[in-house]
Design a protein around this motif. Sequence first.
Motif, mmCIF file in Angstrom:
data_model
loop_
_atom_site.group_PDB
_atom_site.id
_atom_site.type_symbol
_atom_site.label_atom_id
_atom_site.label_comp_id
_atom_site.label_asym_id
_atom_site.label_seq_id
_atom_site.Cartn_x
_atom_site.Cartn_y
_atom_site.Cartn_z
ATOM 1 N N GLY A 101 -15.072 -32.317 -5.352
ATOM 2 C CA GLY A 101 -14.457 -33.418 -6.084
ATOM 3 C C GLY A 101 -13.612 -34.290 -5.183
ATOM 4 N N PRO A 102 -12.301 -34.328 -5.376
ATOM 5 C CA PRO A 102 -11.442 -35.262 -4.637
ATOM 6 C C PRO A 102 -11.186 -34.881 -3.177
ATOM 7 C CG PRO A 102 -10.109 -33.890 -6.068
ATOM 8 C CD PRO A 102 -11.547 -33.594 -6.400
ATOM 9 N N ALA A 120 -3.098 -24.982 -7.715
ATOM 10 C CA ALA A 120 -3.774 -24.157 -8.719
ATOM 11 C C ALA A 120 -4.307 -22.860 -8.117
ATOM 12 C CB ALA A 120 -4.905 -24.950 -9.357
ATOM 13 N N LEU A 121 -4.830 -22.930 -6.884
ATOM 14 C CA LEU A 121 -5.332 -21.716 -6.230
ATOM 15 C C LEU A 121 -4.221 -20.697 -6.039
ATOM 16 C CD1 LEU A 121 -7.794 -23.002 -3.463
ATOM 17 C CD2 LEU A 121 -8.360 -21.846 -5.603
ATOM 18 N N PHE A 169 -7.392 -25.975 -11.631
ATOM 19 C CA PHE A 169 -8.269 -26.171 -10.477
ATOM 20 C C PHE A 169 -9.536 -26.919 -10.891
ATOM 21 C CE2 PHE A 169 -11.660 -24.945 -7.551
ATOM 22 C CZ PHE A 169 -11.059 -25.142 -6.322
ATOM 23 N N GLY A 170 -10.179 -26.447 -11.956
ATOM 24 C CA GLY A 170 -11.416 -27.070 -12.399
ATOM 25 C C GLY A 170 -11.222 -28.461 -12.950
ATOM 26 N N TYR A 180 -14.591 -24.841 -16.511
ATOM 27 C CA TYR A 180 -13.266 -25.306 -16.115
ATOM 28 C C TYR A 180 -13.393 -26.601 -15.324
ATOM 29 C CZ TYR A 180 -11.682 -20.633 -17.413
ATOM 30 O OH TYR A 180 -11.406 -19.485 -18.115
ATOM 31 N N GLY A 181 -14.493 -26.698 -14.553
ATOM 32 C CA GLY A 181 -14.708 -27.904 -13.759
ATOM 33 C C GLY A 181 -16.147 -28.025 -13.323
ATOM 34 N N ILE A 182 -16.566 -29.252 -13.026
ATOM 35 C CA ILE A 182 -17.919 -29.518 -12.550
ATOM 36 C C ILE A 182 -17.882 -30.715 -11.614
ATOM 37 C CG2 ILE A 182 -18.363 -30.881 -14.650
ATOM 38 C CD1 ILE A 182 -21.356 -30.207 -14.299
ATOM 39 N N THR A 183 -18.666 -30.639 -10.537
ATOM 40 C CA THR A 183 -18.751 -31.771 -9.610
ATOM 41 C C THR A 183 -20.013 -31.621 -8.767
ATOM 42 O OG1 THR A 183 -17.488 -33.132 -8.049
ATOM 43 C CG2 THR A 183 -17.444 -30.744 -7.694
ATOM 44 N N ILE A 184 -20.280 -32.639 -7.958
ATOM 45 C CA ILE A 184 -21.421 -32.598 -7.051
ATOM 46 C C ILE A 184 -21.028 -31.795 -5.814
ATOM 47 C CG2 ILE A 184 -22.954 -34.008 -5.612
ATOM 48 C CD1 ILE A 184 -22.440 -36.305 -7.641
#
Length: 301
Positions: free
Chosen positions: A16-17, A209-210, A218-219, A251-255
């Motif tokens: 992500g970022p 978050a970690l 985190f996600g 919790y999270g999704i990204t490329i």
Amino acid sequence: MKKVKVCSPGTSANLGPGYDIFGLALSNPYDIVEVEKTENGITISVEGEKAEEIPTNVDENTAGVVAKKMIQDFKIESGIHIHIIKGIKPGSGLGSSSASCAGIAFALNELFELKLSKLELVKYSSLGEAVAAGAPHADNVAPAIFGGFTLTTSYEPLEVLHIPVDLEVLVALPNIQVSTKTAREILPKEIPIKDMVNNVGKSAGMVYALYNNDLDLFGRYMSKDCVVEPCRANLIDGYSEVKEKVKDMVYGITISGSGPAIITIPKKEHVIDIENIFKEVWNCPVYYTKVGPGCYVEEIE
């Protein structure tokens, strides 16, 4: 010691970022890199995923470039044969070229007892990335060497920070071709200050978050890149559709990296549901795996 066999992990970069900074080592998929001493010269053979498309010429192969430089720098008189068993599909966004680069650097360090630090191994490994990406990048090779979660915070001088983490991930690998060079070329050369503030803030929050074992935070921040992901999403048919469908299951999704792989931090009770959506939209391989170690020796002769 005549021969060494090394397991080199797949990796997910950016998350992500954290563009060109964050990296995560995966337990699966992985490459196997075998290096054997020979009379002279460097020879390369490849089998496995898309082996027929991988050059075996030393100057065109990512592992060959790394091996040639290390042999020159350390004045190694022995020849070597490199055999790579590709478990990571090239062009997947899962660090396929990085696995070869890191695997050969790690293997040569063991085979010739060079006693290099992990940071020095990252430096050599990143040289091979220039073959695949056009410039040496460490965001994939750093986790391949260190394992866990890494931050490449500087290139001159090279600095890598490492955080051991215990994290499960679900990765989809759509059968879509994404060129790493194209994925970099389409990115904006300048960005608004508000977008920079967003990505710096979200990246900092992911590290926080970690340390607090906060998967939700985190996600959530991993999913909030407003610079790179919006550009690359257009290269992956169905991505926006999938992201909307699974938003409450993860919790999270990204490329992952430059794509087309998609990485999620799944909610355990929804893993099967997410897998079904991935296969419904893309009919593709899915890896339910966890964050793993960096390169390690499987066998020595």
